[in-house]
Design a protein around this motif. Structure first.
Motif, mmCIF file in Angstrom:
data_model
loop_
_atom_site.group_PDB
_atom_site.id
_atom_site.type_symbol
_atom_site.label_atom_id
_atom_site.label_comp_id
_atom_site.label_asym_id
_atom_site.label_seq_id
_atom_site.Cartn_x
_atom_site.Cartn_y
_atom_site.Cartn_z
ATOM 1 N N VAL A 154 -10.860 -9.476 -8.386
ATOM 2 C CA VAL A 154 -11.129 -8.893 -8.610
ATOM 3 C C VAL A 154 -12.245 -7.523 -8.603
ATOM 4 C CG1 VAL A 154 -13.068 -8.623 -10.893
ATOM 5 C CG2 VAL A 154 -11.717 -11.229 -10.008
ATOM 6 N N ALA A 155 -13.188 -7.513 -7.455
ATOM 7 C CA ALA A 155 -13.184 -6.374 -7.276
ATOM 8 C C ALA A 155 -12.079 -4.443 -6.818
ATOM 9 C CB ALA A 155 -13.989 -6.596 -5.676
ATOM 10 N N GLY A 156 -10.853 -5.429 -6.078
ATOM 11 C CA GLY A 156 -9.909 -4.968 -5.470
ATOM 12 C C GLY A 156 -9.265 -4.065 -6.857
ATOM 13 N N ILE A 157 -9.109 -5.591 -7.813
ATOM 14 C CA ILE A 157 -8.290 -4.900 -9.020
ATOM 15 C C ILE A 157 -8.729 -3.528 -10.038
ATOM 16 C CG2 ILE A 157 -7.047 -5.048 -11.666
ATOM 17 C CD1 ILE A 157 -7.048 -8.072 -10.186
ATOM 18 N N ALA A 158 -10.358 -4.344 -9.745
ATOM 19 C CA ALA A 158 -11.420 -3.345 -10.156
ATOM 20 C C ALA A 158 -10.931 -1.727 -9.757
ATOM 21 C CB ALA A 158 -12.630 -3.430 -10.473
ATOM 22 N N ALA A 159 -11.980 -1.624 -8.422
ATOM 23 C CA ALA A 159 -11.251 -0.329 -7.567
ATOM 24 C C ALA A 159 -10.291 0.475 -7.552
ATOM 25 C CB ALA A 159 -11.637 -0.853 -6.481
ATOM 26 N N GLY A 160 -9.146 -0.519 -7.803
ATOM 27 C CA GLY A 160 -7.771 -0.117 -7.333
ATOM 28 C C GLY A 160 -7.707 0.809 -9.206
ATOM 29 N N VAL B 294 0.894 -1.430 0.150
ATOM 30 C CA VAL B 294 -0.087 -0.245 0.173
ATOM 31 C C VAL B 294 1.044 1.421 -0.396
ATOM 32 C CG1 VAL B 294 -1.606 0.833 1.174
ATOM 33 C CG2 VAL B 294 -2.006 -1.014 1.543
ATOM 34 N N ARG B 295 1.234 1.743 -1.332
ATOM 35 C CA ARG B 295 2.197 3.102 -1.416
ATOM 36 C C ARG B 295 1.622 4.348 -2.151
ATOM 37 N NH1 ARG B 295 6.208 -0.349 -4.864
ATOM 38 N NH2 ARG B 295 7.076 -1.897 -3.528
ATOM 39 N N ASN B 296 0.149 4.178 -1.790
ATOM 40 C CA ASN B 296 -0.794 5.682 -2.502
ATOM 41 C C ASN B 296 -2.027 4.959 -2.486
ATOM 42 O OD1 ASN B 296 -0.704 3.667 -5.157
ATOM 43 N ND2 ASN B 296 0.480 4.402 -6.234
ATOM 44 N N ARG B 297 -2.875 6.004 -2.661
ATOM 45 C CA ARG B 297 -3.989 5.998 -2.875
ATOM 46 C C ARG B 297 -4.620 4.468 -3.427
ATOM 47 N NH1 ARG B 297 -5.982 12.155 -2.403
ATOM 48 N NH2 ARG B 297 -5.232 12.935 -0.589
ATOM 49 N N GLY B 298 -4.242 4.661 -4.761
ATOM 50 C CA GLY B 298 -5.314 3.468 -5.882
ATOM 51 C C GLY B 298 -4.881 2.516 -5.264
ATOM 52 N N THR B 299 -3.620 1.922 -4.677
ATOM 53 C CA THR B 299 -3.543 0.063 -3.863
ATOM 54 C C THR B 299 -4.072 1.054 -2.109
ATOM 55 O OG1 THR B 299 -0.817 1.734 -2.987
ATOM 56 C CG2 THR B 299 -1.226 -0.146 -4.814
ATOM 57 N N LEU B 300 -4.276 1.450 -1.772
ATOM 58 C CA LEU B 300 -4.873 1.615 -1.164
ATOM 59 C C LEU B 300 -6.479 1.551 -0.951
ATOM 60 C CD1 LEU B 300 -5.703 2.279 2.539
ATOM 61 C CD2 LEU B 300 -5.801 4.685 1.562
ATOM 62 N N VAL B 301 -7.124 2.629 -2.099
ATOM 63 C CA VAL B 301 -8.552 1.803 -2.299
ATOM 64 C C VAL B 301 -8.474 0.286 -3.194
ATOM 65 C CG1 VAL B 301 -10.085 2.431 -4.520
ATOM 66 C CG2 VAL B 301 -8.936 4.473 -3.317
ATOM 67 N N ALA B 302 -7.756 -0.150 -3.639
ATOM 68 C CA ALA B 302 -7.610 -1.681 -3.901
ATOM 69 C C ALA B 302 -7.598 -2.141 -2.213
ATOM 70 C CB ALA B 302 -6.578 -2.010 -4.461
ATOM 71 N N ALA B 303 -7.206 -2.219 -1.669
ATOM 72 C CA ALA B 303 -6.823 -3.846 -0.412
ATOM 73 C C ALA B 303 -8.491 -2.817 0.217
ATOM 74 C CB ALA B 303 -5.507 -2.587 0.826
ATOM 75 N N VAL B 304 -9.192 -1.632 0.751
ATOM 76 C CA VAL B 304 -9.891 -1.680 1.038
ATOM 77 C C VAL B 304 -11.200 -2.488 0.292
ATOM 78 C CG1 VAL B 304 -11.606 0.061 1.992
ATOM 79 C CG2 VAL B 304 -9.419 0.467 2.177
ATOM 80 N N ALA B 305 -11.033 -1.822 -1.029
ATOM 81 C CA ALA B 305 -12.551 -2.343 -1.955
ATOM 82 C C ALA B 305 -12.371 -3.961 -1.597
ATOM 83 C CB ALA B 305 -12.512 -1.930 -2.945
ATOM 84 N N GLY B 306 -11.210 -4.750 -1.766
ATOM 85 C CA GLY B 306 -10.591 -6.462 -1.396
ATOM 86 C C GLY B 306 -11.267 -6.852 -0.491
ATOM 87 N N GLY B 307 -10.815 -5.971 0.584
ATOM 88 C CA GLY B 307 -10.917 -6.553 1.822
ATOM 89 C C GLY B 307 -12.610 -6.324 2.029
ATOM 90 N N VAL B 308 -13.130 -5.625 2.518
ATOM 91 C CA VAL B 308 -15.065 -5.448 2.031
ATOM 92 C C VAL B 308 -15.511 -6.673 1.612
ATOM 93 C CG1 VAL B 308 -16.440 -3.810 2.248
ATOM 94 C CG2 VAL B 308 -14.591 -2.951 2.662
ATOM 95 N N VAL B 309 -15.381 -7.133 -0.184
ATOM 96 C CA VAL B 309 -15.834 -7.722 -0.477
ATOM 97 C C VAL B 309 -15.576 -8.857 -0.761
ATOM 98 C CG1 VAL B 309 -15.606 -8.607 -2.922
ATOM 99 C CG2 VAL B 309 -15.696 -6.267 -2.522
ATOM 100 N N ALA B 310 -14.200 -9.551 0.355
ATOM 101 C CA ALA B 310 -14.029 -10.563 0.748
ATOM 102 C C ALA B 310 -14.492 -11.048 2.144
ATOM 103 C CB ALA B 310 -12.676 -10.736 1.169
#
Length: 251
Positions: free
Chosen positions: A221-227, A188-204
């Motif tokens: 897939v949701a995390g990749i799409a969100a990022g 998690v280095r920037n906002r994009g990767t943070l959004v991907a991590a949070v979205a993936g975690g919530v969907v999981a």
């Protein structure tokens, strides 16, 4: 195309470029080996999985899904999803290595890692020093790849053999999610990767009850799409003209 003559300076330069990554690679390999035996694989099965995939993330993904008795089809699909990034790596390296014979391209693609891709692409793009000409690029990428491959496989083997000696009552299943958490924080280095991590975690969490353990794939897939969407949004904003420029005003 004739056989490529050995370019020792380029080969050594590639190894030297990736030597700093070994500090994190060796402990990661040990964890991957322990995780394999922790989910019920034999040491030889764990080593075989490592030789087949040569991808720490994919290897841990397989162990995670084996631990929850997922179907083989789900395991293969999840591994494919987390490995899609190598398509982008191949496209980026193609202008520099696309001239090589098929056997070279197959071998180098197998040895390509995240760190190896970044180091090689930067070196080839800068175009300075050894390993930047047509033949040298192949040996540069091969040197770094072989260094990582050798130490990774050795680390996995040691971890698998050590894990096999641990009593079953100790239950090493925790090694798999713990290793994923260890990879997540530095990723998690920037906002994009943070959004991907949070979205993936919530969907999981919300999709955990899906049949055939498909929640993990949906979350990936949701995390990749969100990022990707967030990064595209930031790119559009970066190229959007300033209001002062749109009206022609100047300070």
């Amino acid at each position: 195309m004739p056989a490529l003559s050995f370019d020792r300076p380029a080969f050594v330069a590639g190894m030297r470029a990736l030597s700093p990554t070994l500090v994190g690679l060796v402990p990661f390999a040990l964890i991957a080996g322990v995780a394999g035996t922790g989910v019920g694989l034999t040491p030889w099965q764990t080593i075989g999985l490592s030789l087949l995939t040569f991808s720490g993330i994919a290897q841990l993904m397989v162990c995670q899904l084996l631990a929850i008795a997922s179907p083989v089809a789900v395991i293969l699909l999840a591994t494919l999803v987390v490995s899609l990034r190598f398509l982008m790596y191949s496209a980026a390296l193609a202008p520099h290595l696309g001239h090589l014979p098929l056997r070279w391209k197959l071998g180098l693609s197998y040895l390509t890692t995240d760190q190896g891709f970044a180091a090689s692409l930067q070196h080839f793009t800068e175009g300075r020093g050894v390993g930047t000409e047509a033949t040298g690029r192949a040996w540069y990428h091969l040197g770094g790849g072989l260094l990582q491959w050798g130490l990774w496989q050795a680390g996995v083997a040691v971890g698998a053999l050590l894990g096999a000696q641990v009593p079953a009552s100790w239950s090493l299943d925790f090694a798999v999610p713990l290793s994923f958490l260890a990879m997540l924080v530095p990723a998690v280095r920037n906002r994009g990767t943070l959004v991907a991590a949070v979205a993936g975690g919530v969907v999981a969490l919300t999709a955990a009850g899906l049949p055939f353990r498909l929640g993990l794939i949906v979350a990936s897939v949701a995390g990749i799409a969100a990022g990707a969407l967030w990064s595209a949004r930031e790119a559009r904003q970066a190229h959007r003209p300033h209001p002062a420029e749109q009206t022609g005003d100047r300070p």
